[in-house]
Design a protein around this motif. Structure first.
Motif, PDB file in Angstrom:
ATOM      1  N   GLN A 174      -5.394  -2.033 -15.302  1.00 46.41           N
ATOM      2  CA  GLN A 174      -4.150  -1.812 -14.564  1.00 46.41           C
ATOM      3  C   GLN A 174      -4.428  -1.011 -13.300  1.00 46.41           C
ATOM      4  O   GLN A 174      -3.897  -1.313 -12.226  1.00 46.41           O
ATOM      5  N   LEU A 175      -5.256   0.019 -13.415  1.00 39.76           N
ATOM      6  CA  LEU A 175      -5.614   0.824 -12.253  1.00 39.76           C
ATOM      7  C   LEU A 175      -6.344  -0.023 -11.217  1.00 39.76           C
ATOM      8  O   LEU A 175      -6.062   0.071 -10.005  1.00 39.76           O
ATOM      9  N   TYR A 176      -7.265  -0.848 -11.693  1.00 46.72           N
ATOM     10  CA  TYR A 176      -7.996  -1.740 -10.785  1.00 46.72           C
ATOM     11  C   TYR A 176      -7.023  -2.650 -10.031  1.00 46.72           C
ATOM     12  O   TYR A 176      -7.114  -2.800  -8.802  1.00 46.72           O
ATOM     13  N   ASN A 177      -6.069  -3.255 -10.751  1.00 43.87           N
ATOM     14  CA  ASN A 177      -5.101  -4.147 -10.111  1.00 43.87           C
ATOM     15  C   ASN A 177      -4.207  -3.402  -9.129  1.00 43.87           C
ATOM     16  O   ASN A 177      -3.843  -3.930  -8.071  1.00 43.87           O
ATOM     17  N   ASP A 178      -3.866  -2.152  -9.467  1.00 44.77           N
ATOM     18  CA  ASP A 178      -3.057  -1.344  -8.555  1.00 44.77           C
ATOM     19  C   ASP A 178      -3.830  -1.052  -7.263  1.00 44.77           C
ATOM     20  O   ASP A 178      -3.253  -1.062  -6.165  1.00 44.77           O
ATOM     21  N   ILE A 179      -5.112  -0.795  -7.389  1.00 38.90           N
ATOM     22  CA  ILE A 179      -5.946  -0.541  -6.209  1.00 38.90           C
ATOM     23  C   ILE A 179      -6.023  -1.784  -5.336  1.00 38.90           C
ATOM     24  O   ILE A 179      -5.917  -1.716  -4.102  1.00 38.90           O
ATOM     25  N   VAL A 180      -6.206  -2.937  -5.987  1.00 34.83           N
ATOM     26  CA  VAL A 180      -6.258  -4.199  -5.251  1.00 34.83           C
ATOM     27  C   VAL A 180      -4.974  -4.426  -4.469  1.00 34.83           C
ATOM     28  O   VAL A 180      -4.997  -4.801  -3.288  1.00 34.83           O
ATOM     29  N   ASP A 181      -3.833  -4.178  -5.119  1.00 30.37           N
ATOM     30  CA  ASP A 181      -2.543  -4.351  -4.445  1.00 30.37           C
ATOM     31  C   ASP A 181      -2.391  -3.358  -3.295  1.00 30.37           C
ATOM     32  O   ASP A 181      -1.869  -3.701  -2.229  1.00 30.37           O
ATOM     33  N   TYR A 182      -2.816  -2.128  -3.524  1.00 34.81           N
ATOM     34  CA  TYR A 182      -2.719  -1.101  -2.475  1.00 34.81           C
ATOM     35  C   TYR A 182      -3.518  -1.513  -1.243  1.00 34.81           C
ATOM     36  O   TYR A 182      -3.048  -1.387  -0.105  1.00 34.81           O
ATOM     37  N   ILE A 183      -4.724  -2.022  -1.465  1.00 37.14           N
ATOM     38  CA  ILE A 183      -5.576  -2.454  -0.354  1.00 37.14           C
ATOM     39  C   ILE A 183      -4.947  -3.637   0.367  1.00 37.14           C
ATOM     40  O   ILE A 183      -4.936  -3.708   1.600  1.00 37.14           O
ATOM     41  N   LYS A 184      -4.382  -4.556  -0.402  1.00 33.31           N
ATOM     42  CA  LYS A 184      -3.765  -5.744   0.182  1.00 33.31           C
ATOM     43  C   LYS A 184      -2.662  -5.369   1.163  1.00 33.31           C
ATOM     44  O   LYS A 184      -2.554  -5.947   2.248  1.00 33.31           O
ATOM     45  N   TRP A 185      -1.838  -4.387   0.784  1.00 33.43           N
ATOM     46  CA  TRP A 185      -0.706  -4.008   1.629  1.00 33.43           C
ATOM     47  C   TRP A 185      -1.064  -2.968   2.674  1.00 33.43           C
ATOM     48  O   TRP A 185      -0.209  -2.582   3.480  1.00 33.43           O
ATOM     49  N   SER A 186      -2.316  -2.516   2.692  1.00 33.90           N
ATOM     50  CA  SER A 186      -2.729  -1.489   3.668  1.00 33.90           C
ATOM     51  C   SER A 186      -3.860  -1.968   4.560  1.00 33.90           C
ATOM     52  O   SER A 186      -4.509  -1.166   5.234  1.00 33.90           O
ATOM     53  N   ARG A 187      -4.092  -3.277   4.571  1.00 35.36           N
ATOM     54  CA  ARG A 187      -5.246  -3.801   5.325  1.00 35.36           C
ATOM     55  C   ARG A 187      -5.144  -3.581   6.822  1.00 35.36           C
ATOM     56  O   ARG A 187      -6.153  -3.599   7.529  1.00 35.36           O
ATOM     57  N   SER A 188      -3.933  -3.390   7.329  1.00 37.82           N
ATOM     58  CA  SER A 188      -3.770  -3.175   8.760  1.00 37.82           C
ATOM     59  C   SER A 188      -3.993  -1.713   9.148  1.00 37.82           C
ATOM     60  O   SER A 188      -3.859  -1.349  10.315  1.00 37.82           O
ATOM     61  N   GLU A 189      -4.343  -0.889   8.170  1.00 35.97           N
ATOM     62  CA  GLU A 189      -4.615   0.523   8.441  1.00 35.97           C
ATOM     63  C   GLU A 189      -6.109   0.799   8.298  1.00 35.97           C
ATOM     64  O   GLU A 189      -6.866  -0.028   7.789  1.00 35.97           O
ATOM     65  N   HIS A 190      -6.511   1.969   8.769  1.00 31.63           N
ATOM     66  CA  HIS A 190      -7.911   2.390   8.620  1.00 31.63           C
ATOM     67  C   HIS A 190      -8.057   3.046   7.253  1.00 31.63           C
ATOM     68  O   HIS A 190      -7.915   4.250   7.093  1.00 31.63           O
ATOM     69  N   ILE A 191      -8.323   2.230   6.224  1.00 37.18           N
ATOM     70  CA  ILE A 191      -8.359   2.730   4.846  1.00 37.18           C
ATOM     71  C   ILE A 191      -9.739   3.308   4.527  1.00 37.18           C
ATOM     72  O   ILE A 191     -10.762   2.721   4.861  1.00 37.18           O
ATOM     73  N   LYS A 192      -9.733   4.432   3.827  1.00 40.33           N
ATOM     74  CA  LYS A 192     -10.973   5.031   3.334  1.00 40.33           C
ATOM     75  C   LYS A 192     -10.898   5.157   1.816  1.00 40.33           C
ATOM     76  O   LYS A 192      -9.806   5.243   1.236  1.00 40.33           O
ATOM     77  N   VAL A 193     -12.058   5.178   1.177  1.00 35.23           N
ATOM     78  CA  VAL A 193     -12.112   5.320  -0.273  1.00 35.23           C
ATOM     79  C   VAL A 193     -11.475   6.645  -0.690  1.00 35.23           C
ATOM     80  O   VAL A 193     -10.741   6.718  -1.688  1.00 35.23           O
ATOM     81  N   SER A 194     -11.724   7.687   0.085  1.00 30.38           N
ATOM     82  CA  SER A 194     -11.154   9.000  -0.233  1.00 30.38           C
ATOM     83  C   SER A 194      -9.626   8.963  -0.190  1.00 30.38           C
ATOM     84  O   SER A 194      -8.954   9.634  -0.988  1.00 30.38           O
ATOM     85  N   GLN A 195      -9.071   8.172   0.724  1.00 30.07           N
ATOM     86  CA  GLN A 195      -7.618   8.030   0.837  1.00 30.07           C
ATOM     87  C   GLN A 195      -7.038   7.364  -0.406  1.00 30.07           C
ATOM     88  O   GLN A 195      -6.007   7.780  -0.936  1.00 30.07           O
ATOM     89  N   ILE A 196      -7.718   6.322  -0.892  1.00 29.82           N
ATOM     90  CA  ILE A 196      -7.261   5.610  -2.090  1.00 29.82           C
ATOM     91  C   ILE A 196      -7.358   6.514  -3.311  1.00 29.82           C
ATOM     92  O   ILE A 196      -6.455   6.563  -4.149  1.00 29.82           O
ATOM     93  N   ALA A 197      -8.467   7.261  -3.418  1.00 32.66           N
ATOM     94  CA  ALA A 197      -8.653   8.164  -4.553  1.00 32.66           C
ATOM     95  C   ALA A 197      -7.558   9.236  -4.578  1.00 32.66           C
ATOM     96  O   ALA A 197      -6.994   9.546  -5.633  1.00 32.66           O
TER      97      ALA A 197
END
Length: 284
Positions: A174-197
């Motif tokens: 579930q956590l993995y799928n939530d991360i995938v969804d978060y990345i999908k909706w944030s692709r237009s931003e400068h995403i970092k691993v630390s930000q997701i964590a």
């Protein structure tokens, strides 16, 4: 749930394909009897379309598949755009209710749900654009038939198990799928691993390790891949220049974007766009 059985022992027969853009907000889909299957993949807006006595509301990121002999008509104005694909199935695919669970990897039969949400809209659109480019560049019947079949297989893979009971998934999945969804909706931003964590409240190293174990690639690499998937869609389906695409993906330096795209895709953004430049656009 209604689905359509498709045998993969031979390809479908492509009839027509293209992209449609509504000429105005007052446009209403024409009324007709379908002579073949029609797949509609929404890219913008909402399509209000009926098939016989069933009314569908199809939004961006969703698709609709209607079979031959369906009385198709718009039941209210639709300000939208979509890719469409008309095909014939040699096996005379039949509508089914509650299709069986997917078989093994060698199963020659798949079941396509009539309506659903795509997990990767951009990938389907790029494939549709590649098919259109093939139609205009080569018009090789057998090639186009196989390319159409591959699109339907991709549709199947994106929708299979979509209705699985979430309670059966583990906490880590579930956590993995939530991360995938978060990345999908944030692709237009400068995403970092630390930000997701920080967003999910986990240790950065733990989250990265968990993601790598489940997906087979690092979290950082997955973020980059998803950005490039969106980039391919923008290069394929819009007229934005490379600099505009770069900015939309959150890159401050266009050169860094082009370097990343070349590394992941194997082509420069301009080379990728020119490789599939011949879209079939319809306004009626």
């Amino acid at each position: 749930m209604t689905a359509f059985e498709l045998t993969l022992e031979q390809p479908v027969t492509l009839e027509m394909t293209g992209k449609f853009v509504a000429p105005s907000a007052e446009w209403v889909h024409l009324s007709r009897i379908l002579q073949d299957y029609e797949l509609i993949v929404m890219t913008e807006g909402v399509l209000y379309l009926a098939g016989d006595n069933q009314k569908f509301t199809v939004s961006k990121g969703e698709y609709l598949l209607l079979p031959p002999l369906t009385r198709q008509y718009g039941y209210k104005p639709s300000d939208c755009s979509f890719y469409w694909l008309h095909y014939q199935a040699a096996d005379g695919s039949l509508a089914k209710t509650n299709p069986p669970q997917p078989g093994g990897a060698e199963d020659p039969v798949i079941h396509l749900p009539q309506y659903g949400t795509l997990r990767n809209l951009e990938k389907i659109i790029v494939m549709m654009k590649q098919l259109q480019d093939s139609v205009r560049s080569y018009n090789h019947t057998v090639l186009n038939n196989y390319m159409s079949t591959v699109i339907l297989c991709e549709l199947y893979n994106q929708t299979r198990n979509a209705g699985a009971d979430p309670s059966r998934r583990t906490k880590q999945e579930q956590l993995y799928n939530d991360i995938v969804d978060y990345i999908k909706w944030s692709r237009s931003e400068h995403i970092k691993v630390s930000q997701i964590a920080a967003y999910f409240g986990y240790n950065e190293k733990y989250l990265s390790h968990l993601f790598t174990v489940i997906s087979g690639i690092s979290l950082k690499q997955y973020i980059l891949q998803q950005k490039m998937e969106l980039a391919k869609f923008l290069l394929t389906d819009t007229n934005q220049n490379v600099s505009e695409v770069s900015q939309q993906l959150g890159y401050k330096d266009c050169h860094n974007f082009m370097k990343s795209f070349k590394k992941i895709v194997g082509l420069t953004p301009t080379e990728f766009r020119n490789a599939y430049a011949k879209r079939l656009l319809f306004y009626k």
